[in-house]
Design a protein around this motif. Structure first.
Motif, PDB file in Angstrom:
ATOM      1  N   CYS A 140       0.826  -1.219   0.000  1.00 53.33           N
ATOM      2  CA  CYS A 140       0.000   0.000   0.000  1.00 53.33           C
ATOM      3  C   CYS A 140       0.855   1.262   0.000  1.00 53.33           C
ATOM      4  N   SER A 141       2.090   1.148  -0.480  1.00 54.74           N
ATOM      5  CA  SER A 141       3.013   2.290  -0.611  1.00 54.74           C
ATOM      6  C   SER A 141       3.253   3.010   0.708  1.00 54.74           C
ATOM      7  N   ASN A 142       2.983   2.339   1.818  1.00 54.14           N
ATOM      8  CA  ASN A 142       3.111   2.935   3.156  1.00 54.14           C
ATOM      9  C   ASN A 142       2.197   4.154   3.332  1.00 54.14           C
ATOM     10  N   LYS A 143       1.147   4.222   2.548  1.00 56.87           N
ATOM     11  CA  LYS A 143       0.166   5.296   2.686  1.00 56.87           C
ATOM     12  C   LYS A 143      -1.245   4.729   2.771  1.00 56.87           C
ATOM     13  N   GLN A 154      -6.729   0.231   1.973  1.00 59.17           N
ATOM     14  CA  GLN A 154      -7.566   1.327   2.440  1.00 59.17           C
ATOM     15  C   GLN A 154      -6.663   2.549   2.574  1.00 59.17           C
ATOM     16  N   CYS A 155      -6.709   3.450   1.584  1.00 64.89           N
ATOM     17  CA  CYS A 155      -5.744   4.544   1.503  1.00 64.89           C
ATOM     18  C   CYS A 155      -6.050   5.650   2.507  1.00 64.89           C
ATOM     19  N   LEU A 156      -4.982   6.314   2.955  1.00 63.89           N
ATOM     20  CA  LEU A 156      -5.135   7.495   3.780  1.00 63.89           C
ATOM     21  C   LEU A 156      -5.704   8.632   2.937  1.00 63.89           C
ATOM     22  N   ASP A 157      -6.251   9.641   3.621  1.00 63.97           N
ATOM     23  CA  ASP A 157      -6.792  10.801   2.899  1.00 63.97           C
ATOM     24  C   ASP A 157      -5.700  11.449   2.052  1.00 63.97           C
ATOM     25  N   THR A 167      -0.803  10.557  -5.163  1.00 63.64           N
ATOM     26  CA  THR A 167      -1.582  11.539  -4.428  1.00 63.64           C
ATOM     27  C   THR A 167      -2.835  11.896  -5.221  1.00 63.64           C
ATOM     28  N   SER A 168      -3.854  12.336  -4.506  1.00 68.00           N
ATOM     29  CA  SER A 168      -5.089  12.781  -5.149  1.00 68.00           C
ATOM     30  C   SER A 168      -5.034  14.285  -5.365  1.00 68.00           C
ATOM     31  N   CYS A 169      -5.615  14.743  -6.443  1.00 71.68           N
ATOM     32  CA  CYS A 169      -5.715  16.183  -6.662  1.00 71.68           C
ATOM     33  C   CYS A 169      -6.853  16.735  -5.802  1.00 71.68           C
ATOM     34  N   PRO A 170      -6.602  17.827  -5.092  1.00 72.40           N
ATOM     35  CA  PRO A 170      -7.617  18.357  -4.176  1.00 72.40           C
ATOM     36  C   PRO A 170      -8.902  18.739  -4.891  1.00 72.40           C
ATOM     37  N   ASN A 171     -10.013  18.286  -4.328  1.00 70.41           N
ATOM     38  CA  ASN A 171     -11.348  18.625  -4.841  1.00 70.41           C
ATOM     39  C   ASN A 171     -11.507  18.306  -6.325  1.00 70.41           C
TER      40      ASN A 171
END
Length: 282
Positions: A140-143, A154-157, A167-171
């Protein structure tokens, strides 16, 4: 003397048991033997390795791919390059974390793992060869955390992907932009914007003004919004207003060593009728 009494006559012979009774007894004995053998087999390895591994020496399970734990009952989640990693400690329980033989072999890793950091000969940033421990493959890429029942991360926010690898792009860029990786932004200088125009046609740019190749460990992991024209902000949620010259930027130091351009604005005022009387209020 008197004769001793004659011995009693022998009992009459018993008829042989029917074939069914003999077969039933044999089946019962065989069942007891099989159950005993099964109990003995189950006692060798925990839960008989849950059907997801083989039982070896010292009653230790060797799990099939994508299964782990002492009894191979837990699923392994997808791996990705770690955003950050930590030393693993004494993995082979020999009382030392200074193993110099290439690290310790573990079931949940596709390479031998070093017990302390740093302990590698190379400082390459290309994590695919395993020499950059801080960003090598981890679950899980340590995230994120692994759901051992489903084998899904189950990914962190702020992180997404099957292995939480980016990473996710905000909004979701607020509907006014697109989400792109650092490598994509660099190679196509997607964030290039004109910030100001100077005398002689020179311009001041913001963002990535010249395309280049970005090839570090996070090239496909960190993402950012590339906003549509007229929008800005980290999530492209802010409207941009018209730009004009700053009256305070009159020195060449303010304009990249070039001559600053003074902007002239013309205001035209007109009257709809003859009631203005040459008086205006601002």
């Amino acid at each position: 003397g008197e004769r001793p009494p004659a011995p009693p006559p022998p009992p009459p012979p018993q008829p042989p048991p029917p074939p069914f009774a003999t077969m039933k007894a044999a089946v019962l004995i065989a069942a007891v033997v099989v159950l005993g053998l099964a109990a003995h087999a189950n006692a060798e390895c925990a839960n008989a390795c849950s059907g997801h591994g083989t039982c070896g020496t010292k009653d230790q399970c060797t799990c099939y791919p994508n299964w782990q734990a002492a009894d191979c009952s837990e699923r392994t989640c997808p791996f990705g390059l770690a955003f950050v990693d930590t030393p693993q400690g004494d993995l082979n329980h020999d009382g030392s974390v200074a193993d110099a033989s290439g690290g310790a072999a573990v079931q949940w890793h596709n390479k031998n793992v070093y017990e302390k950091y740093p302990n590698v000969a190379s400082t390459s940033y290309n994590s695919a060869d395993g020499t950059e421990e801080a960003h090598f493959y981890t679950e899980c890429s340590n995230k994120g955390t692994c759901d051992r029942e489903s084998g899904e991360c189950q990914c962190l926010d702020g992180y997404e992907g099957s292995s939480c690898q980016r990473t996710s792009c905000p909004n979701s860029c607020s509907g006014h932009g697109v989400c792109r990786t650092m490598q994509e932004i660099a190679e196509a200088n997607m964030t290039k914007r004109v910030a100001d125009r100077l005398t002689g046609g020179d311009i001041i740019l913001t963002g990535v003004d010249s395309a280049f190749t970005y090839d570090l460990w996070d090239k496909d992991k960190n993402q950012a919004c590339v906003c549509d024209a007229g929008w800005s902000g980290f999530d492209c949620s802010l409207r941009e207003c018209p730009r004009g010259d700053d009256p305070m930027t009159h020195r060449s130091e303010d304009c990249l060593g070039k001559a600053c351009r003074n902007e002239r604005q013309v205001i035209t005022i007109g009257c709809a009728d003859a009631t203005c009387h040459n008086q205006f209020q601002f």
